[in-house]
Design an enzyme around this catalytic site. Structure first.
Site, short mmCIF file in Angstrom:
data_model
loop_
_atom_site.label_atom_id
_atom_site.label_comp_id
_atom_site.label_asym_id
_atom_site.label_seq_id
_atom_site.Cartn_x
_atom_site.Cartn_y
_atom_site.Cartn_z
N LYS A 1 -1.61 15.00 13.59
CA LYS A 1 -0.99 13.98 12.36
C LYS A 1 -1.95 13.54 11.65
O LYS A 1 -2.62 14.60 10.26
CB LYS A 1 -0.06 12.88 12.45
N GLU B 1 -15.25 -1.43 -12.67
CA GLU B 1 -14.56 -0.48 -12.17
C GLU B 1 -12.86 -0.82 -11.92
O GLU B 1 -12.62 -1.34 -11.65
CB GLU B 1 -15.61 0.08 -10.76
#
Lengths: 255, 405
Positions: free
Chosen positions: B240, B284
């Site tokens: 997964k 940012e």
């Protein structure tokens, strides 16, 4: 940093106002141009266009603007062969040395040399240009908001000043430039260069070609990046689908 | 692991240094709740991102020069002359954004399913330490290309420390290694940017040790009742996680190859110039919510304290939320407020990118107030007064009823 700057910065921080409304925000958003190298068009640069663009840079822009991140050898990507590159480099002189006598000397540039700029340094550039400093163009399409569209809009955006706007001595009106007053004289005039492939040198044509050249100069890896990107995306998509079914299969056992 | 099928060399080593049994125990047999959903993929994604960042970073460091006259040029040298340098740099540069996307989702998952509650308080707190270290690392990394935003971002953020009374100015000078952001600053930022990721690795190891002590929480937020509720980590969660990684790699690769400067600022392609201030200094994107909080307080010291407080409040979260129920699935009120917090954080991020004027000031202040209100007032009250839904008796049932086949 000078004391003055330190005080200025402290002042800005104290006001907590250092994100001021950008001056650029009163400039119109440049129109999106249909760049031939954009992915979805060709994804790669048209060599003829690049060579025309380089010609415009060399004969017009290079009078004031350097491109110090490029070397003559990089022109190979434009489709020039080695002999042509040697010949182009040899048109310029670079300072080298010291030689065995300890003297600095001038010699013709070689392919590995960086583009020779028009000025010895920033001070010399400002002295010749009424105090303005023509920026280096190596990264210009990456270093401005809207990149290539902005540079194109700027090059073709000179108009007479609207009524009520007083243009300062030695400045020119350009709607796309932050503050609208730019020291650069309108650089492109019809027929400023003669293209050897017979392309008509209109202002729009030259602007388009030179911006394409500048976009290549700023991102010389772009073609390779796009090509590799497509391969990577295809690979990962297939891998993702496979892993999805592997996962389904494995998880069938879990009740 | 004295099984017959392992070869004799492995047995010989394992008898003396049990790395193989350790890996088998922690990565293969490790019993994991069988009902984890895709939100549980983000922990492993964060770990993998950290490894990718360290690997690309090491190769970048081989070509980078931490000197004010050379830094910008050496980055362009990487972009133009180093074989696949552009690829390494774009992976690293976008990787910072990917790291924060993944970690923020990982954190909100923890908030939604109450993963910070007993006995996982230290696990959560170690996670907050990682977040702080990541922020410091990302900030210093952004300074290294020595563009205009690098320089001015560093100037603005380091100047924040001058808000502290008496010692503030000295702290700033000490941080800079001089009287301005200059070569000593760049050098130490480079040294620390190289060091801190390994510190993060250390804290991540503790994070995982702490995780494996009691195992993962799960979407139901109830403890496992027996072996029937667990499945081995391998192959179920390895496959997964690989599937999740593959989807994540597609997302990351899209930016690397087709929009590498999407998260960046054009100004950072202009070499740093201490004499020219950019019109618009923005951090940012991953710092924007905190930046909004900083600027919402009309007092410099207050703003700095609130900004740090916004992260520090997470440390005490396990003691602010006293509700005995972990998962928001069984907490109808909390579920609403959780989504309100998500929206509030997005609003803060949006405000952080806007100038401090007009409506933005008011919205920013309201969102800041709500952020702290959520943690300091709402959560303690909810723990007392919320009427929770009945909890299922085991993990088994829901999986059978909703699972495939």
């Amino acid at each position: 940093m000078s004391v003055f700057n330190k005080i200025a910065v402290l002042g800005l921080v104290l006001n907590l106002g250092f994100v001021s409304a950008s001056i650029a925000s009163d400039a119109p958003v440049p129109l999106k141009q249909n760049w031939s190298y954009k992915l979805g068009k060709k994804g790669s640069f048209d060599r003829a266009e690049l060579q025309r663009g380089y010609q415009v840079y060399k004969q017009v822009c290079a009078v004031c603007h350097g491109m110090n991140l490029l070397a003559y050898r990089n022109l190979k990507s434009l489709g020039f062969n080695e002999a042509e590159i040697k010949a182009i480099a040899a048109e310029y002189n670079v300072k080298d040395g010291p030689n065995d006598e300890g003297e600095m000397f001038e010699r013709p540039a070689r392919p590995e040399d960086r583009f020779v700029g028009p000025y010895a340094n920033e001070k010399a550039a400002r002295a010749t240009n009424n105090g303005a400093f023509p920026p280096d163009l190596s990264l210009i399409t990456k270093a401005r908001p809207y990149g290539p569209d902005y540079v194109y809009a700027l090059l073709t955006g000179y108009t007479p000043a609207p009524e009520g706007v007083k243009v300062m001595e030695g400045m020119h009106y350009n709607a796309y430039f932050p503050g609208h007053q730019i020291a650069m004289i309108p650089p492109l005039v019809e027929g400023a260069v003669t293209f050897s492939d017979g392309t008509n040198a209109t202002v729009q044509q030259m602007a388009k070609d030179v911006v394409t050249f500048l976009a290549w100069a700023a991102e010389p890896e772009m073609e390779e990046r796009h090509q590799m990107g497509i391969m990577v995306m295809i690979f990962l998509s297939v891998f993702t689908v496979l892993m999805y079914f592997v996962m389904r299969r494995v998880w069938q056992k879990v009740k | 692991m004295a099984e017959k099928k392992t070869n004799s060399v492995i047995r010989w080593i394992d008898y003396r240094l049990p790395v193989f049994s350790f890996l088998k125990h922690e990565l293969e047999e490790y019993p994991t709740p069988k009902n984890l959903n895709y939100w549980w993929n983000f922990g492993s994604l964060a770990g993998i991102t950290l490894i990718v960042m360290i690997l690309t970073g090491i190769f970048l460091a081989m070509h980078y020069t931490p000197h004010v006259n050379e830094a910008f040029k050496s980055v362009e040298h990487i972009m133009r002359d180093v074989n696949y340098g552009w690829l390494i740099r774009y992976i690293h540069m976008n990787g910072a954004s990917m790291f924060f996307i993944v970690v923020y989702i990982h954190m909100f998952r923890g908030l939604y399913y109450g993963s910070y509650k007993s006995p996982r308080e230290l696990l959560w707190m170690l996670g907050v330490v990682i977040l702080l270290l990541m922020m410091a690392t990302a900030f210093m990394g952004y300074v290294l290309p020595w563009g205009q935003m690098s320089f001015w971002g560093a100037t603005v953020i380091t100047n924040l420390f001058s808000a502290f009374p008496v010692v503030g100015e000295s702290i700033v000078t000490w941080l800079w290694g001089g009287f301005g952001v200059d070569n000593p600053t760049l050098n130490r930022f480079f040294a620390l940017h190289y060091l801190l990721p390994f510190v993060i690795v250390g804290v991540v190891v503790m994070h995982i040790v702490s995780l494996h002590q009691h195992g993962s929480n799960n979407p139901l937020g109830i403890d496992r009742k027996g072996p029937q509720d667990s499945i081995p980590f391998h192959p179920f969660y390895t496959v997964k996680d690989i599937f999740g990684l593959s989807v994540f790699a597609l997302f990351w690769a899209f930016f690397v190859f087709f929009a590498p400067n999407f998260f960046g600022e054009p100004d950072n392609y202009i070499p740093a110039n201490p004499l020219v201030t950019p019109a618009h200094i923005v951090p940012e994107w991953y710092f924007l919510p905190f930046y909004a909080i900083l600027r919402s307080i009309p007092d410099k010291l207050g703003g700095v304290l609130m900004m740090f407080g916004a992260v520090l409040v997470l440390f005490v979260l396990p003691w602010l939320d006293k509700s005995p129920v972990r998962s928001a699935r069984f907490r109808p009120m909390y579920r609403i407020f959780f989504w309100a917090l998500v929206v509030n954080c997005l609003v803060l991020g949006w405000i952080g990118a806007k100038p401090v004027e007009g409506m933005y000031v008011l919205i920013g202040r309201l969102a800041t107030a709500y952020y702290f209100f959520h943690f300091l007032v709402l959560l303690p009250l909810l723990g007392r007064f919320e009427k929770t839904k009945p909890l299922p008796s085991s993990l088994g049932k829901p999986v059978v009823s909703t699972g495939r086949k």
